[in-house]
Design an enzyme around this catalytic site. Sequence first.
Site, PDB file in Angstrom:
ATOM      1  N   ARG A 174       0.871  -1.324  -0.330  1.00  0.00           N
ATOM      2  CA  ARG A 174      -0.257  -0.099  -0.214  1.00  0.00           C
ATOM      3  C   ARG A 174       1.031   1.170  -0.144  1.00  0.00           C
ATOM      4  O   ARG A 174       0.721   2.442   0.571  1.00  0.00           O
ATOM      5  CB  ARG A 174      -0.791  -0.379   0.977  1.00  0.00           C
ATOM      6  CG  ARG A 174      -2.329  -1.195   1.076  1.00  0.00           C
ATOM      7  CD  ARG A 174      -3.172  -0.891   0.450  1.00  0.00           C
ATOM      8  NE  ARG A 174      -4.092  -2.169   0.067  1.00  0.00           N
ATOM      9  CZ  ARG A 174      -3.182  -3.872  -0.248  1.00  0.00           C
ATOM     10  NH1 ARG A 174      -2.313  -3.261  -1.266  1.00  0.00           N
ATOM     11  NH2 ARG A 174      -4.131  -4.746  -0.908  1.00  0.00           N
ATOM     12  N   SER A 224     -10.737  -2.443   2.939  1.00  0.00           N
ATOM     13  CA  SER A 224     -10.472  -2.664   4.107  1.00  0.00           C
ATOM     14  C   SER A 224     -10.210  -1.020   4.929  1.00  0.00           C
ATOM     15  O   SER A 224      -9.393   0.038   4.362  1.00  0.00           O
ATOM     16  CB  SER A 224      -9.515  -2.960   4.692  1.00  0.00           C
ATOM     17  OG  SER A 224      -9.713  -4.236   3.612  1.00  0.00           O
ATOM     18  N   GLU A 294      -5.569   2.490   6.232  1.00  0.00           N
ATOM     19  CA  GLU A 294      -4.758   1.967   4.817  1.00  0.00           C
ATOM     20  C   GLU A 294      -6.073   3.245   3.967  1.00  0.00           C
ATOM     21  O   GLU A 294      -6.266   3.974   3.113  1.00  0.00           O
ATOM     22  CB  GLU A 294      -5.607   1.144   4.530  1.00  0.00           C
ATOM     23  CG  GLU A 294      -5.699   0.566   2.783  1.00  0.00           C
ATOM     24  CD  GLU A 294      -5.991  -0.838   2.622  1.00  0.00           C
ATOM     25  OE1 GLU A 294      -5.961  -1.952   3.395  1.00  0.00           O
ATOM     26  OE2 GLU A 294      -6.688  -0.952   1.308  1.00  0.00           O
TER      27      GLU A 294
END
Length: 303
Positions: A174, A224, A294
């Site tokens: 990420r 998420s 995230e």
Amino acid sequence: MNKYRELFKDIYSENQIEFNANMSEHIYFKVGGPADVLLIPKAKEQIVRTIKVCKENNIPYYVIGNGSNLLVKDGGIRGVVIKLTELNNIDISEGKVIAETGALLKDASKIALEHNMTGLEFACGIPGSIGGAVFMNAGAYNGEIADVIESAEVLTEDGKIINYTKEELNLGYRTSRVMEEKAIVLEAVFALQGGEHEKIKARVDDLTEKRESKQPLEYPSAGSTFKRPEGHFAGKLIQDAGLKGYSIGGAAVSQKHSGFVINKGGATAKDILDLIAHIQSEVKNQFGVELHPEVRIIGEEKN
Ligand SMILES: Cc1cc2nc3c(=O)[nH]c(=O)nc-3n(C[C@H](O)[C@H](O)[C@H](O)COP(=O)(O)OP(=O)(O)OC[C@H]3O[C@@H](n4cnc5c(N)ncnc54)[C@H](O)[C@@H]3O)c2cc1C
């Protein structure tokens, strides 16, 4: 607002500029205050000129793709938001998918299937744009952008258009060089392999079924909420902390998948942020594990 109208009138037509734009209409979470100006370019050249004007006039700017990994705070965004989803062309050439920044990852995956090309199956259910996916190195079910990208054309912070190879993109979990350098992805090239249509389709169908059965797709969310902490799964920690279904205002930990904070109806960004903070503190207290969002959080608190 007149200042902005004056600055951007030569670059954009009226229907590509929105003042006091309601950002909840542009992000999946469906929360957040207004952006001073929302610009919707249809050509790379408009993005380049916009950044130049913003820099010359000290105007903060923020690019967004499909808004599927964003939380805009209730006070909104001062300055300019540049939404890239109108640059959405996808071409196929010699085993490659060449996609403009605002094209949807899902569409790139679908076109790859139609051309019997394998590699983008993992992306079939990720609701982001190409630019957002490269920025985040989006991934799912053992696949990620880093596995298939060949190169990306980016606009650097100092206004140059350059090509980064896959290695130069520094794609990690990420993260990416684009994120580190505050660059803007303009286009990406994916190198795929030839495959059998039926096999590719079976994989896509399987992943779609998995996603629909396990994720609360019926509610607004940003996927998420937290990154996967080393050695753990965020959803399991949250569930084990007794937080499944826990809610603050309109924000809740999904009953279906504890890794998802959802807007169960009428949530404010503050509800979501308060819930995120509560989850972080419970998981830290109970298991000693730090959870990091995230989802990208932007904008200002409401006064
Ligand atoms: C139901 C659901 C399921 C999801 N499943 C997954 C999943 O399986 N795997 C996964 O990785 N993610 C998943 N996500 C999160 C999200 O779809 C991805 O992170 C996606 O890559 C974000 O793309 P976007 O265009 O929506 O970006 P946005 O949300 O618009 O922006 C996210 C960040 O990217 C930056 N950005 C956007 N475009 C550009 C650009 N052109 N250049 C530079 N920076 C840019 C923005 O500034 C922002 O910081 C899911 C989200 C939802 C709602």
